[in-house]
Design an enzyme around this catalytic site. Structure first.
Site, PDB file in Angstrom:
ATOM      1  N   ARG A 142      -2.400  74.360  71.699  1.00  0.00           N
ATOM      2  CA  ARG A 142      -1.549  75.544  71.554  1.00  0.00           C
ATOM      3  C   ARG A 142      -0.661  75.724  72.771  1.00  0.00           C
ATOM      4  NH1 ARG A 142      -3.042  80.323  73.305  1.00  0.00           N
ATOM      5  NH2 ARG A 142      -5.267  79.980  72.941  1.00  0.00           N
TER       6      ARG A 142
ATOM      7  N   TYR B  78      22.293  86.575  60.937  1.00  0.00           N
ATOM      8  CA  TYR B  78      21.364  85.995  59.974  1.00  0.00           C
ATOM      9  C   TYR B  78      20.365  87.056  59.536  1.00  0.00           C
ATOM     10  CZ  TYR B  78      17.220  83.588  58.291  1.00  0.00           C
ATOM     11  OH  TYR B  78      16.124  83.228  57.553  1.00  0.00           O
TER      12      TYR B  78
ATOM     13  N   ASP C 120      22.886  82.002  68.984  1.00  0.00           N
ATOM     14  CA  ASP C 120      22.335  81.226  67.877  1.00  0.00           C
ATOM     15  C   ASP C 120      23.320  80.093  67.585  1.00  0.00           C
ATOM     16  OD1 ASP C 120      21.519  80.177  65.436  1.00  0.00           O
ATOM     17  OD2 ASP C 120      20.949  82.119  64.593  1.00  0.00           O
TER      18      ASP C 120
END
Length: 369
Positions: free
Chosen positions: A42, A94, A165
């Site tokens: 992880r 988005y 983005d």
């Protein structure tokens, strides 16, 4: 290294004893303790480390963090902000990330949505507690263009962090960090993956500062990380990214021109068209205009649906960036609160032969009379 060379050779490590040309997949979730060893998958995994190193190099940043989805990557930025921070974000953001801000963070963060294709709107939106400017260019689904250089310069005057983005452009066509942004965000599901079979997201930072450490803490402690196999697939797919993007952009430009001249099309949204209001800005900060376009069908939403259902080589499906062409009436997907025009069709142009795509589209238009 040039981009194409870096995409093929960046990140991957040839490990002993066999020195495999392609880095093997390390599925182990845990590692034997020794000096400088990895501890738990992880936190770190060899395949994710390779992917993150590659992404940082491609976006010309200092570090990267890979996530289980683009939404998880965007959320990590929002989670790293102090409680009560104000965000300026594009009105044409988005919808998945916009939904996070409106629903999940409504009691934790403040947000102003505005049209960032006009830089003057940023000046009006900034508040004393503004901590973040979110830019999305080209935007989804209206293909609006925001001037990264100008917006970041304005934001820095008020000590506001800037995230861009870059999903639609990819580092093949645009490098926001070189234009002034502090962070770049990607839905790796799209062009990085390129084959509609990987879900992933990424953040790349210009500087490994305290805010970045907060994001990495969210990634590793929150645990929304990519699996080793997905990291392996992304590294493999990125090797062909530059060549795929050129094909996508070439096809999109030709189809945009075809649609722009079609009598049954009201308007085309593609920054490569000289009539696009953001064309000059796009040309100044992009080396290509991407593989996504949107257009308005003359008529009702039902006419747009009929056009889509008559197509053979364009699949009516959500998402974008795969080798296959995808098409959808975007408002039907975004839901009842959408501001997207009901007759707008978004098209992710694939790598099928251009003649087949153009012929298919021409035949489909006959279905709407």
């Amino acid at each position: 290294m040039k981009f194409e060379t870096l995409a093929i050779h960046g990140g991957e490590k040839k490990s002993a004893p066999h020195r495999a040309v392609v880095q093997p997949i390390t599925l182990s979730t845990t590692f034997e303790h020794h000096e400088e060893s990895l501890i738990y998958s992880r936190s770190q995994n060899p395949n994710r480390m390779a992917l993150e190193e590659l992404l940082a190099q491609l976006e010309k940043g200092s570090a990267a963090a890979a996530f289980s989805s683009g939404n998880a990557a965007g959320m990590a930025v929002f989670q790293a902000l102090p409680l009560g921070s104000h965000i300026v974000a594009p009105s044409d953001m988005y919808h998945g990330l916009k939904k996070q801000l409106v629903e999940l963070f409504k009691d934790k963060l403040e947000v102003t949505f505005t049209d960032l294709s006009d830089p003057e709107n940023l000046e009006k939106a900034i508040q004393p507690n503004t901590k973040l400017l979110w830019i999305e260019t080209p935007s989804n689904p209206m293909l609006k263009i925001s001037d990264i250089r100008r917006l970041t310069k304005m934001a820095k005057e008020d000590d506001i962090r800037v995230v861009c983005d870059n999903t639609f452009a990819t580092p093949v066509f645009q490098n926001p960090l070189e234009l002034g942004a502090d962070l770049v965000m990607h839905s790796a599901t799209k062009y990085f993956g390129g084959h509609s079979d990987i879900l992933g997201g990424a953040l790349i930072t210009k500087k490994s500062d305290e805010f970045w450490k907060q994001i990495v803490n969210v990634q590793q402690t929150g645990g929304a990380v990519l699996s080793p196999f997905d990291c392996y697939l992304l590294v493999r797919s990125i090797k062909t990214l530059a060549y795929r993007m050129r094909g996508h952009a070439e096809h999109a430009g030709m189809i945009a021109t075809f649609l722009d001249q079609h009598p049954k099309v009201e308007r085309v949204f593609y920054p490569g068209l000289t009539a696009h209001p953001g064309h000059d800005v796009a040309k100044s900060q992009m080396t290509g205009f991407g593989g996504i376009l949107s257009f308005l069908v003359k008529g009702k939403p039902e006419d747009a649906d009929k056009l889509i259902s008559s197509l053979k080589y364009y699949t009516n499906a959500t998402s974008l960036g795969g080798v296959e062409s995808l098409i959808e009436r975007r408002a039907a997907v975004e839901g009842p609160d959408t501001k997207t025009p009901q007759n707008l069709i978004r098209l992710s142009v694939g790598l099928e032969h251009l003649d087949d795509l153009l012929e298919d589209m021409e035949k489909a238009f006959y279905s709407i009379g």
